[in-house]
Design a protein around this motif. Sequence first.
Motif, PDB file in Angstrom:
ATOM      1  N   PHE A  26       0.864  -1.158  -0.029  1.00 36.43           N
ATOM      2  CA  PHE A  26       0.247   0.013  -0.026  1.00 36.43           C
ATOM      3  C   PHE A  26       0.751   1.397  -0.050  1.00 36.43           C
ATOM      4  O   PHE A  26       1.410   1.459   1.175  1.00 36.43           O
ATOM      5  CB  PHE A  26      -0.981  -0.076   1.134  1.00 36.43           C
ATOM      6  CG  PHE A  26      -1.923   1.012   1.385  1.00 36.43           C
ATOM      7  CD1 PHE A  26      -2.960   1.082   0.338  1.00 36.43           C
ATOM      8  CD2 PHE A  26      -1.877   2.019   2.285  1.00 36.43           C
ATOM      9  CE1 PHE A  26      -3.935   2.233   0.227  1.00 36.43           C
ATOM     10  CE2 PHE A  26      -2.757   3.082   2.392  1.00 36.43           C
ATOM     11  CZ  PHE A  26      -3.942   3.282   1.256  1.00 36.43           C
ATOM     12  N   GLU A  27       0.912   1.734  -1.276  1.00 40.15           N
ATOM     13  CA  GLU A  27       2.040   3.017  -1.319  1.00 40.15           C
ATOM     14  C   GLU A  27       1.218   4.281  -1.597  1.00 40.15           C
ATOM     15  O   GLU A  27       0.123   4.241  -2.103  1.00 40.15           O
ATOM     16  CB  GLU A  27       3.048   2.621  -2.412  1.00 40.15           C
ATOM     17  CG  GLU A  27       3.814   1.511  -2.277  1.00 40.15           C
ATOM     18  CD  GLU A  27       4.787   1.245  -3.448  1.00 40.15           C
ATOM     19  OE1 GLU A  27       4.572   2.258  -4.287  1.00 40.15           O
ATOM     20  OE2 GLU A  27       5.450   0.412  -3.321  1.00 40.15           O
ATOM     21  N   TYR A  28       1.678   5.423  -1.142  1.00 42.17           N
ATOM     22  CA  TYR A  28       1.035   6.589  -1.410  1.00 42.17           C
ATOM     23  C   TYR A  28       2.029   7.748  -1.129  1.00 42.17           C
ATOM     24  O   TYR A  28       3.053   7.486  -0.384  1.00 42.17           O
ATOM     25  CB  TYR A  28      -0.319   6.673  -0.350  1.00 42.17           C
ATOM     26  CG  TYR A  28       0.181   6.467   1.037  1.00 42.17           C
ATOM     27  CD1 TYR A  28       0.542   7.515   1.986  1.00 42.17           C
ATOM     28  CD2 TYR A  28      -0.034   5.240   1.435  1.00 42.17           C
ATOM     29  CE1 TYR A  28       1.197   7.310   3.241  1.00 42.17           C
ATOM     30  CE2 TYR A  28       0.284   5.052   2.990  1.00 42.17           C
ATOM     31  CZ  TYR A  28       0.750   6.041   3.581  1.00 42.17           C
ATOM     32  OH  TYR A  28       1.074   5.693   5.023  1.00 42.17           O
ATOM     33  N   ALA A  29       1.673   9.015  -1.321  1.00 37.94           N
ATOM     34  CA  ALA A  29       2.406  10.198  -1.086  1.00 37.94           C
ATOM     35  C   ALA A  29       1.440  11.194  -0.480  1.00 37.94           C
ATOM     36  O   ALA A  29       0.336  11.293  -0.964  1.00 37.94           O
ATOM     37  CB  ALA A  29       3.075  10.780  -2.274  1.00 37.94           C
ATOM     38  N   ILE A  30       1.764  11.861   0.522  1.00 44.54           N
ATOM     39  CA  ILE A  30       0.978  12.830   1.099  1.00 44.54           C
ATOM     40  C   ILE A  30       1.383  14.318   0.347  1.00 44.54           C
ATOM     41  O   ILE A  30       2.770  14.718   0.641  1.00 44.54           O
ATOM     42  CB  ILE A  30       1.289  12.942   2.604  1.00 44.54           C
ATOM     43  CG1 ILE A  30       0.811  11.670   3.174  1.00 44.54           C
ATOM     44  CG2 ILE A  30       0.511  14.211   3.227  1.00 44.54           C
ATOM     45  CD1 ILE A  30      -0.549  11.075   3.160  1.00 44.54           C
ATOM     46  N   GLY A 123      -3.988   1.965   7.826  1.00 40.34           N
ATOM     47  CA  GLY A 123      -2.907   2.705   8.533  1.00 40.34           C
ATOM     48  C   GLY A 123      -2.837   4.335   8.142  1.00 40.34           C
ATOM     49  O   GLY A 123      -1.997   5.049   8.260  1.00 40.34           O
ATOM     50  N   LEU A 124      -3.579   4.390   6.993  1.00 40.67           N
ATOM     51  CA  LEU A 124      -3.513   5.858   6.081  1.00 40.67           C
ATOM     52  C   LEU A 124      -4.173   6.854   7.256  1.00 40.67           C
ATOM     53  O   LEU A 124      -3.678   8.112   7.138  1.00 40.67           O
ATOM     54  CB  LEU A 124      -4.321   5.711   4.929  1.00 40.67           C
ATOM     55  CG  LEU A 124      -4.089   7.102   4.122  1.00 40.67           C
ATOM     56  CD1 LEU A 124      -2.653   7.632   3.772  1.00 40.67           C
ATOM     57  CD2 LEU A 124      -4.966   6.686   2.743  1.00 40.67           C
ATOM     58  N   GLY A 125      -5.128   6.881   7.896  1.00 44.32           N
ATOM     59  CA  GLY A 125      -5.815   7.698   9.030  1.00 44.32           C
ATOM     60  C   GLY A 125      -4.857   8.137   9.793  1.00 44.32           C
ATOM     61  O   GLY A 125      -4.690   9.509   9.858  1.00 44.32           O
ATOM     62  N   PRO A 126      -3.831   7.362  10.378  1.00 43.15           N
ATOM     63  CA  PRO A 126      -3.091   8.102  11.380  1.00 43.15           C
ATOM     64  C   PRO A 126      -2.023   9.017  10.835  1.00 43.15           C
ATOM     65  O   PRO A 126      -1.250  10.021  11.354  1.00 43.15           O
ATOM     66  CB  PRO A 126      -2.373   6.894  12.289  1.00 43.15           C
ATOM     67  CG  PRO A 126      -3.807   6.029  12.104  1.00 43.15           C
ATOM     68  CD  PRO A 126      -4.343   6.116  10.808  1.00 43.15           C
ATOM     69  N   VAL A 127      -1.537   8.499   9.386  1.00 37.55           N
ATOM     70  CA  VAL A 127      -0.562   9.252   8.867  1.00 37.55           C
ATOM     71  C   VAL A 127      -1.197  10.412   8.384  1.00 37.55           C
ATOM     72  O   VAL A 127      -0.393  11.671   8.611  1.00 37.55           O
ATOM     73  CB  VAL A 127      -0.060   8.556   7.619  1.00 37.55           C
ATOM     74  CG1 VAL A 127       0.813   9.318   6.617  1.00 37.55           C
ATOM     75  CG2 VAL A 127       0.421   7.051   7.937  1.00 37.55           C
ATOM     76  N   LEU A 128      -2.264  10.711   7.911  1.00 42.04           N
ATOM     77  CA  LEU A 128      -2.686  11.865   7.502  1.00 42.04           C
ATOM     78  C   LEU A 128      -2.995  12.870   8.937  1.00 42.04           C
ATOM     79  O   LEU A 128      -3.031  14.039   8.702  1.00 42.04           O
ATOM     80  CB  LEU A 128      -4.278  11.668   6.924  1.00 42.04           C
ATOM     81  CG  LEU A 128      -4.205  11.371   5.260  1.00 42.04           C
ATOM     82  CD1 LEU A 128      -5.565  11.061   4.939  1.00 42.04           C
ATOM     83  CD2 LEU A 128      -3.697  12.309   4.593  1.00 42.04           C
TER      84      LEU A 128
END
Length: 192
Positions: A26-30, A123-128
């Motif tokens: 699961f990859e993403y950039a903020i 785990g994206l919610g905590p990263v945001l």
Amino acid sequence: MLEEEYQERRVLPRHLRKPPPAEAPFEYAIREARPEDLPHIREIYNHYVANSTVTFDEDAMTLREWKSKYAYLTKLGMPFIVAESPTGQILGYALVQPWKQKRAYRFTVENSIYLGAASTGKGLGPVLMQELIDRSKAAGLKEIIAVIADKGAEASIRMHENFGFTEIGRMGRVGYKFDRWLGTVLMQKSLK
């Protein structure tokens, strides 16, 4: 009997079978939200409008409304970020907006974090949330308020607690959606 033996032999022994393909990471950039993200942000948000009580909005937001909100938050210098996949898909977004319109509240904001359906539980919610807190501090903001539905948003309450938000109050039966009364949990975090 021969047919049964034949059927058994058609299945490869476990050690000769290919392993199932590994799930892609699961990859993403903020990054900062941009005007071209707004149709995707609208779709994410409107999913929650139509299917949940995490927002008390009952009518889908239009693209015009999102453009107006984006322009307003940009003018104020408020953090508005997205998580983007390597293929350019918007996976979720987070923003802060003024808590109240009166000038004395200018250092206090309310946060919002929404994830696309395929991005939940990864785990994206905590990263945001962490990025939103960091950017809010950098913008000179002092207090973040979370207004969370008292039913159906237990994961949001837990996440806010994990980031140091404390419950400061509850309001009962202030919203009516899907033929039932709903309340809110108010949480606050100081950015020191």
